[in-house]
Design an enzyme around this catalytic site. Structure first.
Site, PDB file in Angstrom:
ATOM      1  N   ILE A 120      -7.462   7.332  -0.759  1.00 44.49           N
ATOM      2  CA  ILE A 120      -7.294   5.888  -0.859  1.00 44.49           C
ATOM      3  C   ILE A 120      -8.087   5.298   0.295  1.00 44.49           C
ATOM      4  CG2 ILE A 120      -5.105   6.005   0.436  1.00 44.49           C
ATOM      5  CD1 ILE A 120      -4.170   3.515  -1.035  1.00 44.49           C
ATOM      6  N   SER A 121      -8.957   4.338   0.011  1.00 44.91           N
ATOM      7  CA  SER A 121      -9.852   3.795   1.028  1.00 44.91           C
ATOM      8  C   SER A 121      -9.087   3.049   2.114  1.00 44.91           C
ATOM      9  CB  SER A 121     -10.872   2.841   0.390  1.00 44.91           C
ATOM     10  OG  SER A 121     -11.699   3.523  -0.513  1.00 44.91           O
ATOM     11  N   LYS A 122      -9.718   2.932   3.276  1.00 48.38           N
ATOM     12  CA  LYS A 122      -9.158   2.117   4.353  1.00 48.38           C
ATOM     13  C   LYS A 122      -8.919   0.693   3.854  1.00 48.38           C
ATOM     14  CE  LYS A 122     -11.736   4.155   8.248  1.00 48.38           C
ATOM     15  NZ  LYS A 122     -12.670   3.787   9.353  1.00 48.38           N
ATOM     16  N   ARG A 181       0.822  -1.215   0.000  1.00 45.82           N
ATOM     17  CA  ARG A 181       0.000   0.000   0.000  1.00 45.82           C
ATOM     18  C   ARG A 181       0.860   1.272   0.000  1.00 45.82           C
ATOM     19  NH1 ARG A 181      -3.546   2.817   4.170  1.00 45.82           N
ATOM     20  NH2 ARG A 181      -5.444   3.452   3.079  1.00 45.82           N
TER      21      ARG A 181
END
Length: 207
Positions: free
Chosen positions: A50-52, A24
């Site tokens: 950016i999503s969890k 990530r």
């Protein structure tokens, strides 16, 4: 991060492997690298995030549970709405035979291209375009997943979804947003509303 995802209820071993395989920190700005493996959304520019990791894993697991899968357990062709920095598209690339990921913001599309270039992933295709319209050239899709939420699931997505396929997307609900699963069968389309989520609004057009 993967251990925490499993502790939080993600059970699909393939999803956990995919989350572990994709670094990530490659998808966030340098100053945010120390936070890359925390379960938090991070800014990627242009008001987008950016999503969890927990949200990505949850949505991808839902897609795996209902999308069309081959004998090898992989999903078929997937449409990813809202490429952002490209992280979710790369996770999906670990699990699907082919991924078409569409982004309406040119600068983010270019950022995703730059992020993916060194990874040399042959089965993930990045498209600059209007996600509301889907991407008819790649249809039908085994699954469609969206990182932006509107009032309704666009008709184009349902039209481009294969019979037996599944859509996982946020939708407006009770003043907020909820995660919605849409399953398409020969008898029609069914909607299942799940937990509350918080995504950017779904917008049409290219900017």
């Amino acid at each position: 991060m993967v251990q925490q995802l499993a502790a939080d209820g993600i059970q699909d071993a393939a999803v956990l492997r995919a989350m572990g395989a994709v670094e990530r920190h490659r998808f966030v700005d340098g100053a945010l690298v120390p936070q890359a493996y925390e379960d938090t959304a991070l800014p990627i520019g242009l008001g987008q995030t950016i999503s969890k990791p927990s949200v990505v894993a949850r949505m991808v697991e839902l897609l795996m549970q209902g999308g069309l899968r081959g004998e090898d357990g992989r999903l078929g062709r997937v449409l990813d709405i809202g490429t952002g920095c490209g992280y979710q598209a790369v996770v999906l690339g670990q699990l699907a035979t082919e991924v078409y990921s569409i982004e309406r913001l040119r600068d983010l599309h270019e950022k995703a291209r730059a992020n993916l270039r060194p990874l040399r992933i042959a089965n993930v295709h990045l498209i600059l375009g209007d996600g509301v319209a889907g991407f008819a050239r790649g249809a039908p899709y085994a699954g469609i997943i969206a990182a932006a939420g509107g009032e309704l699931v666009p008709d184009a997505w349902i039209d481009q979804l294969a019979v037996g396929g599944r859509i996982v997307a946020p939708l407006a609900s009770s003043g907020g947003q909820a995660l919605v699963v849409v399953d398409k069968s020969r008898q029609g389309v069914s909607h299942t509303v799940l937990e509350a989520v918080n995504f950017v609004p779904l917008k049409s057009g290219v900017a």
